[in-house]
Design a protein around this motif. Structure first.
Motif, PDB file in Angstrom:
ATOM      1  N   UNK A 718       0.524  -1.048  -0.340  1.00  0.00           N
ATOM      2  CA  UNK A 718       0.199  -0.085   0.525  1.00  0.00           C
ATOM      3  C   UNK A 718       0.313   1.734   0.282  1.00  0.00           C
ATOM      4  N   UNK A 719       0.434   2.096  -0.726  1.00  0.00           N
ATOM      5  CA  UNK A 719       1.708   3.327  -1.280  1.00  0.00           C
ATOM      6  C   UNK A 719       1.335   4.602   0.280  1.00  0.00           C
ATOM      7  N   UNK A 720       0.157   4.198   0.770  1.00  0.00           N
ATOM      8  CA  UNK A 720       0.131   4.993   1.301  1.00  0.00           C
ATOM      9  C   UNK A 720       0.882   4.542   2.854  1.00  0.00           C
ATOM     10  N   UNK A 721       0.478   5.396   4.400  1.00  0.00           N
ATOM     11  CA  UNK A 721       1.468   5.149   5.921  1.00  0.00           C
ATOM     12  C   UNK A 721       0.972   4.925   6.658  1.00  0.00           C
ATOM     13  N   UNK A 722       1.446   4.334   7.977  1.00  0.00           N
ATOM     14  CA  UNK A 722       0.847   4.420   9.208  1.00  0.00           C
ATOM     15  C   UNK A 722      -0.018   3.433   8.922  1.00  0.00           C
ATOM     16  N   UNK A 723      -1.577   3.131  10.158  1.00  0.00           N
ATOM     17  CA  UNK A 723      -2.443   2.549   9.355  1.00  0.00           C
ATOM     18  C   UNK A 723      -3.059   2.636   8.165  1.00  0.00           C
TER      19      UNK A 723
END
Length: 898
Positions: A718-723
């Motif tokens: 997932x290119x997002x970060x954190x949760x």
């Protein structure tokens, strides 16, 4: 040791040694440094040395020794083996060692021989050197002549030489200068010439040399001298030696011109006309004659006498003072006295023809005597001058005047003539008595001297005048007065120490010491200001800083020297002018801003606060972005930082900018600050499945596979970060003979066999896997089809492919997968981070989400070295081969945004 040696060798050897005594002569300059070779005794004596005609084994070693270490030995160093003679560390000074004599001056093993007269002969240094061993023994007499060098300048014994020349000295007069210059050097290095720096066109110098070689300068008169025109000449006499380069010495030469009686007395006038009243009293002053003689002393003494042409009657009537030339009335004028007297007076000088003046005295007959004015002074009076202090009270008495007629025939009146605060009034009850007094206080600063006259006249109109001078004495009645009561000054900051500020000026109308003003700082003045007591110059001893203090205000005092002293006070204000000496200053060296991605363009990211301690234009600050100006802009006035476009964290997660602040000074000063912009993640990317890469791929599963064995995996990022990047895997749809035989790990995505496969379990299994993140506020997901073919072999690939092409009839399960709080990467070392991530997931996702993301980022960095899948990995599964998919090597994928 020498004595024992001579006793040992015996008389014959002594005779032989003395017969071989030798002399060597050397010469060297004085003042040479240590180590200069004077000569080689072995070479100059032609003694055999090593390497000669005899073998070295047959040549005994030679030894050279000074017989004694007297005065001469300290200036030389003798090498005991080679016989080389060098200068020692003690410098030879010919002038200090040698006494100038008519013969040679000798220093060495015996006493020096010298005489008292200077000479240019040699200065000798004597050394006795013993040469051993016995077969070469000899006593060598070494003579070293010390040559003079020009190391001394001529010097006069006195700094100031005085010489007296009579003013009538004829041209070519020669006068010896009794203090010639001295030069310790010899020969041409001694004094050779003398010269005058300024000869005034009437003097020159000559030098005479006596039989002893001494040179004496003589002053020669080259022109006429006149003491009355110029009585003294001051010049400089310069002595120069003959060295190369020549050295010089000088002294001041004062030539005084002595007076001779070459001038005679002279009167300024040839005739004086005098009028004398016939009623003049005895001793009355008639006239004074005065002659002038420009000579000095006894040559200028003048006596006065009557010429023989003056008749005796005139001599008896008028007395002439021989010294002063004063003529007074010596007898009373009567009716028989001639009315005209011609007095011829001579001014006599020593050896001179007398000067002549004629005094013509005309006597006017008076039938009555004038009134008499008799003063009796009350105030202090000296020689007709009355001294009064200023501020004396009104009606201060000055003097009594008695007015009377000598003949007692006529009425006499009087009045006061002249300007001033004075009054002459009759003094009752006496007749002819008058009192002179003041009418108002006197002021020294207004007028210091008054001249008034008491005039008496009788009824016949005859006037007599008595002059009175009143001198006003000063009192300390005036305080000093500043030219300005408020002294406004300005100075630029960062001034040099002891900088001049101003010169205070105060005046005091009093005279003498009472009017002398001294200046002092007031008690409120800072210690780094200084005020010169005498000149009033105000300075500041240290650098002033406008940013520390902009204005100073204190008092200064001007105090006079009267008793008691009087003072006045002025105020000094100093404005410190600004200089551009402060750079703009950011409130922080580093600024950090957290901005959610997809933030709208030209939205306010943050405010950059900057100050400048300077004032005016020097304190104006302009901000600019040094880098990244194509994306970011800053409001110069308000310091608001904005982005021109919306920012995407997945393209770039952070930005580092350098902001420059430039002030308005000339030259301008600047400073920079670092700005870090961190983009906060927004869940705008669904998970991306990297494996399997296609819904049409499949994997052969052997029926003999044991339960619990891993079959394959689903790998997603997932290119997002954190949760927003925490991924969970779940099977939401199944199709196959016994689809419950397979399960998926919600955290890792590993698919394992749950139960043993039977013969009726052969066939194609299709598992619909949902890959979901835990984003906020809405999780995103992706799906992938995992195809498993349970069989011993793949015998008909086309059949399997046809099955895969058919749309699977799979019912979707809505079962929520178990939440995982770590990104699902294969073989990630996550056990240590799991408790932390579970706890952080419970905290609110506001500002704490950033901390959570950083913790996840650290954990992911530990495992990404092992769990990165190759971006271009394409798994090809042949249908006709038995392939263990778990043995396939996979490269970990670089997930740059985690």
């Amino acid at each position: 040791h020498l004595l024992l040696f001579l006793l040992f060798v015996g008389p014959f050897n002594c005779f032989a040694s003395y017969s071989r005594a030798t002399e060597l002569f050397y010469s060297l300059n004085e003042g040479l440094p240590a180590g200069v070779l004077i000569g080689s005794l072995a070479r100059d004596l032609r003694l055999p040395m090593a390497g000669g005609q005899y073998p070295a084994s047959l040549q005994p070693p030679l030894s050279f020794t000074l017989a004694s270490h007297g005065l001469g030995g300290q200036y030389v160093h003798l090498d005991n083996r080679s016989g080389e003679l060098h200068t020692s560390a003690v410098e030879i000074d010919r002038e200090a060692l040698c006494v100038e004599s008519s013969g040679a001056t000798i220093f060495g093993e015996s006493a020096a021989v010298s005489s008292s007269s200077p000479s240019s002969e040699s200065c000798l240094l004597l050394l006795d050197v013993l040469v051993l061993p016995q077969e070469y023994f000899r006593l060598v007499k070494v003579k070293i002549a010390i040559r003079d060098v020009n190391d001394n300048a001529p010097r006069f014994p006195v700094p100031h030489i005085r010489l007296s020349v009579p003013e009538n000295a004829p041209v070519n007069t020669r006068l010896a200068i009794e203090h010639p210059a001295l030069d310790p050097d010899m020969g041409t290095n001694g004094v050779q010439t003398y010269r005058l720096r300024d000869n005034y066109g009437v003097f020159t110098l000559d030098v005479e040399e006596n039989e002893n070689g001494e040179r004496t300068p003589y002053l020669i008169v080259m022109g006429a001298l006149d003491r009355e025109t110029q009585d003294e000449y001051v010049t400089v006499i310069v002595a120069e030696d003959g060295g190369t380069p020549p050295l010089v010495g000088s002294a001041t030469l004062t030539i005084g011109i002595s007076d001779i009686n070459d001038n005679c007395p002279q009167f300024n006038d040839s005739q004086l006309n005098i009028t004398l009243y016939g009623n003049s009293t005895l001793g009355a002053h008639v006239a004074t004659v005065h002659a002038v003689d420009v000579d000095l002393g006894s040559n200028a003494q003048i006596t006065y006498s009557y010429s023989q042409k003056v008749p005796q009657s005139s001599r008896d009537l008028f007395h002439l003072n021989e010294s002063t030339g004063a003529i007074t009335l010596s007898t009373k004028v009567d009716g028989d006295t001639p009315r005209l007297h011609r007095l011829i007076i001579l001014g006599n000088g020593p050896g001179c023809i007398p000067a002549v003046i004629t005094v013509l005295v005309t006597i006017i007959k008076v039938m009555m005597r004038p009134p008499e004015v008799v003063p009796r002074f009350i105030a202090n009076e000296v020689d007709g001058v009355v001294y009064l202090k200023e501020l004396e009270p009104v009606n201060t008495p000055i003097a009594f005047f008695t007015i009377k007629d000598p003949d007692e025939k006529y009425k006499v009146s009087c009045y006061l003539d002249g300007d001033g605060p004075f009054r002459l009034s009759p003094y009752k009850p006496y007749n002819n008595e008058y009192l002179l007094e003041t009418t108002k206080p006197l002021d020294f600063e207004t007028q210091q001297l008054y001249e008034i006259s008491v005039v008496a006249w009788n009824s016949e109109g005859f006037h007599v005048k008595k002059v009175v001078k009143v001198q006003v004495l000063d009192d300390n009645d005036n305080s000093p007065v500043f030219s300005e009561q408020l002294i406004e000054l300005s100075i630029e900051e960062n001034n040099v120490p002891n900088a001049f500020l101003t010169k205070l000026h105060a005046t005091d109308a009093d005279s003498g010491e009472r009017g002398q003003v001294s200046y002092f700082l007031g008690p409120d003045a800072p210690s780094y200001f200084a005020l010169d007591k005498t000149t009033g110059v105000l300075t500041v001893s240290t650098q002033l800083d406008r940013e520390e203090k902009e204005k100073y205000r204190y008092t200064v005092k001007a105090v006079d020297s009267g008793f008691p002293p009087r003072e006045s006070i002025a105020t000094v204000t100093i404005t410190v002018l600004d200089k551009n000496d402060n750079s703009p200053r950011f409130i922080n060296k580093d600024f950090s801003f957290f901005v959610p991605e997809n933030f709208p363009g030209f939205g306010e990211i943050g405010v950059i606060s900057v100050t400048d301690a300077d004032a005016g234009q020097n304190g104006w600050v302009a901000l600019s972005v040094l880098n990244g100006s194509d994306i970011f802009v800053i409001d110069t006035g308000k310091g608001v930082l904005r982005a021109k476009v919306s920012l995407d964290r997945e393209q770039q997660s952070s930005y580092v900018l350098w902001i420059e602040a430039v002030d308005g000074g000339d030259p301008a000063l600047s400073s920079t600050a670092k700005i870090t912009i961190l983009l906060l993640d927004i869940n705008d990317n669904p998970p991306l499945v990297l494996f399997p890469q296609s819904n049409m791929s499949y994997l052969l599963v052997l029926p003999s596979t044991l339960p619990g064995s891993p079959i394959t995996e689903v790998y997603a990022v997932d290119k997002d970060t954190g949760m927003n990047a925490v991924i969970a895997y779940s099977i939401i749809g199944r199709r196959g003979p016994r689809p419950e035989s397979f399960r998926i790990d919600p955290k890792t995505g590993n698919i394992t066999l749950e139960e043993s496969l039977m013969q009726n379990d052969y066939g194609l299994y299709r598992l619909l896997v949902k890959v979901s993140d835990h984003g906020y506020p809405e999780p995103l997901h992706s799906t992938v089809m995992v195809n498993l073919f349970v069989n011993d072999t793949v015998s008909n690939e086309s059949y399997i492919e046809s099955l895969l092409r058919k749309e699977p009839d799979i019912s979707v399960e809505e079962k929520q997968p178990q939440i995982s709080i770590e990104p699902t990467h294969k073989k990630m070392e996550s056990a240590s981070c799991m408790p932390t991530l579970v706890a952080l997931s419970i905290i609110s996702l506001g500002s704490i989400a950033l901390v959570t993301g950083m913790g996840i980022y650290i954990c992911l960095r530990k495992g990404k070295k092992h769990h990165r899948a190759d971006e271009n990995l394409e798994v090809q599964i042949p249908l006709n081969g038995r392939i263990n998919l778990h043995m396939l090597e996979k490269k970990p994928m670089e997930i740059s945004n985690i």
